[in-house]
Design a protein around this motif. Structure first.
Motif, PDB file in Angstrom:
ATOM      1  N   GLU A   1       7.367   0.484  11.959  1.00 27.25           N
ATOM      2  CA  GLU A   1       7.600  -0.727  11.156  1.00 27.25           C
ATOM      3  C   GLU A   1       6.877  -0.982  10.085  1.00 27.25           C
ATOM      4  O   GLU A   1       7.178  -1.859   9.003  1.00 27.25           O
ATOM      5  CB  GLU A   1       8.024  -1.699  11.926  1.00 27.25           C
ATOM      6  CG  GLU A   1       9.310  -1.611  12.797  1.00 27.25           C
ATOM      7  CD  GLU A   1       9.553  -2.559  13.941  1.00 27.25           C
ATOM      8  OE1 GLU A   1       8.498  -3.647  14.023  1.00 27.25           O
ATOM      9  OE2 GLU A   1      10.257  -2.345  14.759  1.00 27.25           O
ATOM     10  N   SER A   2       5.504  -0.603  10.162  1.00 25.68           N
ATOM     11  CA  SER A   2       4.464  -1.016   9.065  1.00 25.68           C
ATOM     12  C   SER A   2       4.447  -0.099   7.999  1.00 25.68           C
ATOM     13  O   SER A   2       3.608  -0.051   7.223  1.00 25.68           O
ATOM     14  CB  SER A   2       3.061  -1.254  10.040  1.00 25.68           C
ATOM     15  OG  SER A   2       3.271  -2.134  10.826  1.00 25.68           O
ATOM     16  N   ASP A   3       5.518   0.991   7.608  1.00 30.10           N
ATOM     17  CA  ASP A   3       5.661   1.978   6.912  1.00 30.10           C
ATOM     18  C   ASP A   3       4.233   2.772   6.935  1.00 30.10           C
ATOM     19  O   ASP A   3       3.784   3.101   5.773  1.00 30.10           O
ATOM     20  CB  ASP A   3       5.869   1.346   5.620  1.00 30.10           C
ATOM     21  CG  ASP A   3       7.218   0.810   5.564  1.00 30.10           C
ATOM     22  OD1 ASP A   3       8.182   1.242   6.262  1.00 30.10           O
ATOM     23  OD2 ASP A   3       7.314  -0.529   4.776  1.00 30.10           O
ATOM     24  N   VAL A   4       4.002   3.311   8.075  1.00 31.37           N
ATOM     25  CA  VAL A   4       2.812   4.243   8.100  1.00 31.37           C
ATOM     26  C   VAL A   4       3.190   5.655   7.351  1.00 31.37           C
ATOM     27  O   VAL A   4       4.354   6.106   7.733  1.00 31.37           O
ATOM     28  CB  VAL A   4       2.272   4.425   9.638  1.00 31.37           C
ATOM     29  CG1 VAL A   4       1.490   2.923   9.924  1.00 31.37           C
ATOM     30  CG2 VAL A   4       3.292   4.956  10.314  1.00 31.37           C
ATOM     31  N   ASP A   5       2.302   6.291   6.855  1.00 29.17           N
ATOM     32  CA  ASP A   5       2.517   7.665   6.252  1.00 29.17           C
ATOM     33  C   ASP A   5       2.069   8.607   7.383  1.00 29.17           C
ATOM     34  O   ASP A   5       2.618   9.807   7.301  1.00 29.17           O
ATOM     35  CB  ASP A   5       1.566   8.044   5.145  1.00 29.17           C
ATOM     36  CG  ASP A   5       1.723   7.106   4.017  1.00 29.17           C
ATOM     37  OD1 ASP A   5       2.930   7.056   3.484  1.00 29.17           O
ATOM     38  OD2 ASP A   5       0.995   5.984   3.783  1.00 29.17           O
TER      39      ASP A   5
END
Length: 355
Positions: free
Chosen positions: A126-130
């Protein structure tokens, strides 16, 4: 600069992102360009600060390695089962490598007893990690059953201090681990050189590391020709140290004079407890700890097997950055790093004041 040169240099950067450090001659061969042309392009890119040249090889500057194709900072997530011990150093290694690569690391914790790896990973996503560094809470023998969801992750992932079962969906993930079996061999070989022909193992059984330590013990005693003794089970919860000391004392009465203990937290409690049974460390019982997180702070300081915790974290982070850049073109990596033995005074032997 001509359009042709622009395209050529863009391909050079793309290839270096995928391969990491690469020799210029290999880069030219991979791209199918004349070596003299590639050297000229590399020189121009290095002058612009977009490549680093070292002894005939090229690599991305650290800050670019941690950025996406659009130049945005990469955000990488890391899941661990606990902090305040072994994994602190693993996280520290990953954090330092992330900073060197110009990426940002965020941490998620799924405690051993909670068994909520998947929900914590979803929060990281949800933290938009890559990409993700994962220390799943796998009990010995559960890797196949509990790893199905790892095959469905929307971002690249690297397992840390975990090896997936060969037939499991997670077997296709990169992994960076300590070779704990080799670490046990180091400890038993050291004790054998000091004259011990039998070594007791006191170990937990609730983590993957404990499983590897136990398996390493069975292998090492056979390899070294030592007498294999029944393993002393260390309780999962605290408060069992007195019972462990009592079992070690019973083994001592039967002739055992050396013990390997997994982990530091349990090993540090043993010297004063063994004294209540008339056993001194190291004069009556040589003791080696496994982990080397707090072993040097014991009285006496404990000889300890030291897994390369920081290097594991750093290596996993660097591999994740490469995986993100290269995608499926990069072969799956399963990397093991060897522990070392930190010799202190808990084994005797008179080696520099320690064992």
């Amino acid at each position: 600069m001509t359009s042709s040169a622009q395209e050529r240099r863009a391909r050079i950067l793309e290839t270096v992102r995928a391969l990491g450090s690469v020799r210029v001659v290999d880069l030219a061969e991979s791209l199918g360009f004349p070596a003299v042309t590639v050297r000229r392009d590399v020189a121009a890119l290095a002058q612009e600060g977009r490549l680093l040249r070292t002894h005939g090889s090229v690599a991305l500057p650290d800050e670019e390695a941690g950025r996406g194709a659009d130049g945005a900072e990469r955000v990488l997530g890391m899941l661990v089962p606990t902090v305040g011990g072994y994994f602190d150093e693993v996280v520290a290694g990953a954090s330092a490598a992330a900073a060197a690569a110009g990426a940002r690391l965020i941490l998620g914790i799924a405690p051993y007893e909670a068994s909520d790896d998947r929900s914590q990973v979803e929060r990281l996503l949800e933290s938009d990690v890559d990409g993700l560094l994962l220390v799943p809470n796998w009990r010995p023998g559960e890797g196949i059953v509990e790893s199905d969801w790892l095959a469905e992750l929307p971002v690249p992932a690297v397992l840390v201090e975990r090896r997936a079962a060969p037939a499991s969906p997670a077997a296709g993930l990169d992994a960076v681990c300590s070779d704990h079996r080799h670490g046990v061999l180091l400890a038993l070989h050291h004790l054998a050189r000091l004259g011990h022909r039998s070594v007791l193992l006191a170990a937990r059984d609730d983590t993957r590391t404990a499983h590897e330590v136990r398996a390493g013990y069975a292998e090492a005693v056979k390899l070294l020709g030592l007498t294999e003794l029944p393993v002393v089970d260390v309780p999962r919860a605290g408060g069992g140290a007195a019972a462990v000391a009592e079992q070690i004392a019973a083994a001592a009465r039967a002739g055992a004079r050396a013990v390997l203990v997994h982990n530091d937290q349990d090993a540090i409690q043993l010297p004063p407890l063994l004294r209540t049974f008339g056993l001194g460390v190291p004069e009556d019982m040589a003791l080696i700890s496994y982990d080397d997180t707090f072993a040097a702070l014991s009285a006496p300081p404990l000889t300890a097997v030291a897994p390369p915790k920081r290097a594991v974290g750093a290596g996993a982070l660097e591999l994740l950055v490469r995986r993100i850049a290269a995608g499926p073109e990069l072969p799956v990596h399963h990397t093991e790093l060897q522990p070392s033995l930190k010799v202190r005074s808990s084994c005797g032997g008179g080696n520099g004041g320690g064992a």
